[in-house]
Scaffold this motif. Structure first.
Motif, PDB file in Angstrom:
ATOM      1  N   GLY A 155     -18.984  75.301  31.437  1.00  0.00           N
ATOM      2  CA  GLY A 155     -19.352  74.663  30.173  1.00  0.00           C
ATOM      3  C   GLY A 155     -19.503  73.161  30.320  1.00  0.00           C
ATOM      4  N   GLU A 156     -18.589  72.550  31.057  1.00  0.00           N
ATOM      5  CA  GLU A 156     -18.679  71.108  31.275  1.00  0.00           C
ATOM      6  C   GLU A 156     -19.905  70.750  32.098  1.00  0.00           C
ATOM      7  OE1 GLU A 156     -14.951  70.084  33.046  1.00  0.00           O
ATOM      8  OE2 GLU A 156     -13.839  70.371  31.190  1.00  0.00           O
ATOM      9  N   LEU A 157     -20.230  71.566  33.109  1.00  0.00           N
ATOM     10  CA  LEU A 157     -21.430  71.306  33.912  1.00  0.00           C
ATOM     11  C   LEU A 157     -22.697  71.463  33.084  1.00  0.00           C
ATOM     12  CD1 LEU A 157     -20.590  72.928  37.355  1.00  0.00           C
ATOM     13  CD2 LEU A 157     -20.881  70.510  36.835  1.00  0.00           C
ATOM     14  N   ALA A 158     -22.729  72.441  32.189  1.00  0.00           N
ATOM     15  CA  ALA A 158     -23.906  72.609  31.328  1.00  0.00           C
ATOM     16  C   ALA A 158     -24.091  71.396  30.425  1.00  0.00           C
ATOM     17  CB  ALA A 158     -23.766  73.884  30.499  1.00  0.00           C
ATOM     18  N   MET A 159     -22.996  70.848  29.916  1.00  0.00           N
ATOM     19  CA  MET A 159     -23.095  69.664  29.074  1.00  0.00           C
ATOM     20  C   MET A 159     -23.596  68.469  29.884  1.00  0.00           C
ATOM     21  SD  MET A 159     -20.254  67.965  26.510  1.00  0.00           S
ATOM     22  CE  MET A 159     -18.950  68.402  27.590  1.00  0.00           C
ATOM     23  N   ILE A 160     -23.114  68.311  31.100  1.00  0.00           N
ATOM     24  CA  ILE A 160     -23.573  67.212  31.954  1.00  0.00           C
ATOM     25  C   ILE A 160     -25.056  67.382  32.284  1.00  0.00           C
ATOM     26  CG2 ILE A 160     -23.358  66.208  34.270  1.00  0.00           C
ATOM     27  CD1 ILE A 160     -20.345  66.714  34.013  1.00  0.00           C
ATOM     28  N   ARG A 161     -25.498  68.601  32.559  1.00  0.00           N
ATOM     29  CA  ARG A 161     -26.920  68.841  32.843  1.00  0.00           C
ATOM     30  C   ARG A 161     -27.797  68.496  31.654  1.00  0.00           C
ATOM     31  NH1 ARG A 161     -26.018  74.488  35.940  1.00  0.00           N
ATOM     32  NH2 ARG A 161     -25.623  73.623  37.996  1.00  0.00           N
ATOM     33  N   SER A 162     -27.341  68.863  30.464  1.00  0.00           N
ATOM     34  CA  SER A 162     -28.156  68.542  29.285  1.00  0.00           C
ATOM     35  C   SER A 162     -28.206  67.032  29.050  1.00  0.00           C
ATOM     36  CB  SER A 162     -27.616  69.261  28.048  1.00  0.00           C
ATOM     37  OG  SER A 162     -26.357  68.755  27.683  1.00  0.00           O
ATOM     38  N   GLU A 163     -27.107  66.325  29.286  1.00  0.00           N
ATOM     39  CA  GLU A 163     -27.116  64.865  29.155  1.00  0.00           C
ATOM     40  C   GLU A 163     -28.020  64.235  30.205  1.00  0.00           C
ATOM     41  OE1 GLU A 163     -23.019  63.786  29.408  1.00  0.00           O
ATOM     42  OE2 GLU A 163     -22.570  64.507  27.395  1.00  0.00           O
ATOM     43  N   ASN A 164     -28.014  64.768  31.423  1.00  0.00           N
ATOM     44  CA  ASN A 164     -28.912  64.257  32.474  1.00  0.00           C
ATOM     45  C   ASN A 164     -30.373  64.498  32.110  1.00  0.00           C
ATOM     46  OD1 ASN A 164     -26.869  63.279  34.058  1.00  0.00           O
ATOM     47  ND2 ASN A 164     -26.778  65.073  35.381  1.00  0.00           N
ATOM     48  N   GLY A 176     -42.182  55.604  32.281  1.00  0.00           N
ATOM     49  CA  GLY A 176     -43.302  56.452  32.663  1.00  0.00           C
ATOM     50  C   GLY A 176     -43.115  57.148  34.000  1.00  0.00           C
ATOM     51  N   THR A 177     -41.876  57.268  34.451  1.00  0.00           N
ATOM     52  CA  THR A 177     -41.617  57.921  35.739  1.00  0.00           C
ATOM     53  C   THR A 177     -41.062  59.312  35.510  1.00  0.00           C
ATOM     54  OG1 THR A 177     -39.373  57.008  35.821  1.00  0.00           O
ATOM     55  CG2 THR A 177     -41.116  55.736  36.878  1.00  0.00           C
ATOM     56  N   ASP A 178     -41.439  60.187  36.409  1.00  0.00           N
ATOM     57  CA  ASP A 178     -40.891  61.546  36.367  1.00  0.00           C
ATOM     58  C   ASP A 178     -39.762  61.644  37.391  1.00  0.00           C
ATOM     59  OD1 ASP A 178     -42.512  62.689  34.417  1.00  0.00           O
ATOM     60  OD2 ASP A 178     -44.146  62.976  35.869  1.00  0.00           O
ATOM     61  N   SER A 179     -38.677  62.226  36.996  1.00  0.00           N
ATOM     62  CA  SER A 179     -37.582  62.493  37.917  1.00  0.00           C
ATOM     63  C   SER A 179     -37.073  63.892  37.633  1.00  0.00           C
ATOM     64  CB  SER A 179     -36.467  61.453  37.794  1.00  0.00           C
ATOM     65  OG  SER A 179     -35.909  61.514  36.495  1.00  0.00           O
ATOM     66  N   ALA A 180     -36.469  64.454  38.647  1.00  0.00           N
ATOM     67  CA  ALA A 180     -35.958  65.809  38.497  1.00  0.00           C
ATOM     68  C   ALA A 180     -34.529  65.854  39.012  1.00  0.00           C
ATOM     69  CB  ALA A 180     -36.813  66.791  39.272  1.00  0.00           C
ATOM     70  N   GLY A 181     -33.729  66.693  38.380  1.00  0.00           N
ATOM     71  CA  GLY A 181     -32.361  66.882  38.848  1.00  0.00           C
ATOM     72  C   GLY A 181     -32.322  67.886  39.980  1.00  0.00           C
ATOM     73  N   ALA A 182     -31.188  67.977  40.604  1.00  0.00           N
ATOM     74  CA  ALA A 182     -31.009  68.894  41.736  1.00  0.00           C
ATOM     75  C   ALA A 182     -31.199  70.336  41.299  1.00  0.00           C
ATOM     76  CB  ALA A 182     -29.639  68.715  42.372  1.00  0.00           C
ATOM     77  N   ASP A 183     -30.813  70.675  40.065  1.00  0.00           N
ATOM     78  CA  ASP A 183     -30.973  72.048  39.598  1.00  0.00           C
ATOM     79  C   ASP A 183     -32.429  72.385  39.322  1.00  0.00           C
ATOM     80  OD1 ASP A 183     -30.839  70.157  37.548  1.00  0.00           O
ATOM     81  OD2 ASP A 183     -30.288  71.672  36.053  1.00  0.00           O
ATOM     82  N   GLU A 184     -33.274  71.390  39.086  1.00  0.00           N
ATOM     83  CA  GLU A 184     -34.693  71.632  38.848  1.00  0.00           C
ATOM     84  C   GLU A 184     -35.504  71.661  40.136  1.00  0.00           C
ATOM     85  OE1 GLU A 184     -35.468  68.389  36.297  1.00  0.00           O
ATOM     86  OE2 GLU A 184     -34.656  69.372  34.527  1.00  0.00           O
TER      87      GLU A 184
END
Length: 188
Positions: A155-164, A176-184
């Motif tokens: 649950g805490e990781l899901a909240m951190i992912r949504s904030e990221n 105007g830059t695109d970035s992606a997280g490690a999960d994406e």
């Protein structure tokens, strides 16, 4: 990370001593719970023997730890020393390691005292079965605790992912830059 003169010896000493005190406490907590589980199993065997709990004999299980240590001290000293080193040196899996230590102590305690049950195989069988069931209940409780912790962390990781993700959207709108997280990104 600290380098050279920035390393504080007193911090390292304090954290090392604190970890050692914690390991000794956890080890003796496992010893205490294991011997208590074994003593409860022996009490069940004594009760199954004739329907009466011999309080003097049962009280002797807790009042004579020196006798128990001396009875099994010589053959068990090397095993306990090896287990202590194994217990203290392993990294990770603390609850599993603690459960194994507690179960081992319970089994040793029953093995030390089961010969004092009087009338044959039935009380011994009840004592061993109760010991194994007690160890199983303890392990099940630890498993449920671990699952609860894992679910809480998820649950805490899901909240951190949504904030990221929200922060990446802000960066995209602002710069105007695109970035992606490690999960994406997916596996490399």
């Amino acid at each position: 990370m600290k380098f050279g003169s920035e390393i504080d010896f007193s911090d390292m000493l304090a954290s090392g001593l604190g970890a050692l005190i914690l390991w000794v406490f956890v080890f003796f907590a496992a010893f205490w719970l294991g011997t208590t589980t074994g003593a409860a199993a022996l009490a069940a065997g004594d009760l199954a023997e004739d329907g009466i709990l011999n309080r003097d004999w049962f009280g002797g299980l807790f009042s004579k730890p020196r006798e128990a240590i001396l009875l099994w001290g010589l053959p068990g000293a090397l095993g306990l020393a090896a287990f202590w080193l194994h217990f203290a040196r392993l990294g990770g899996g603390g609850a599993i390691r603690w459960a194994v230590a507690t179960g081992m102590f319970a089994l040793i305690w029953v093995a030390m005292w089961v010969s004092r049950l009087d009338s044959g195989w039935f009380p011994a069988t009840v004592a061993w079965t109760t010991c194994v069931l007690g160890i199983g209940m303890m392990a099940t409780g630890l498993w449920f605790l671990r699952q609860w912790q894992t679910n809480r962390w998820a649950g805490e990781l899901a909240m951190i992912r949504s904030e990221n993700a929200a922060r990446r959207m802000e960066l995209k709108e602002e710069f105007g830059t695109d970035s992606a997280g490690a999960d994406e990104m997916g596996p490399p």
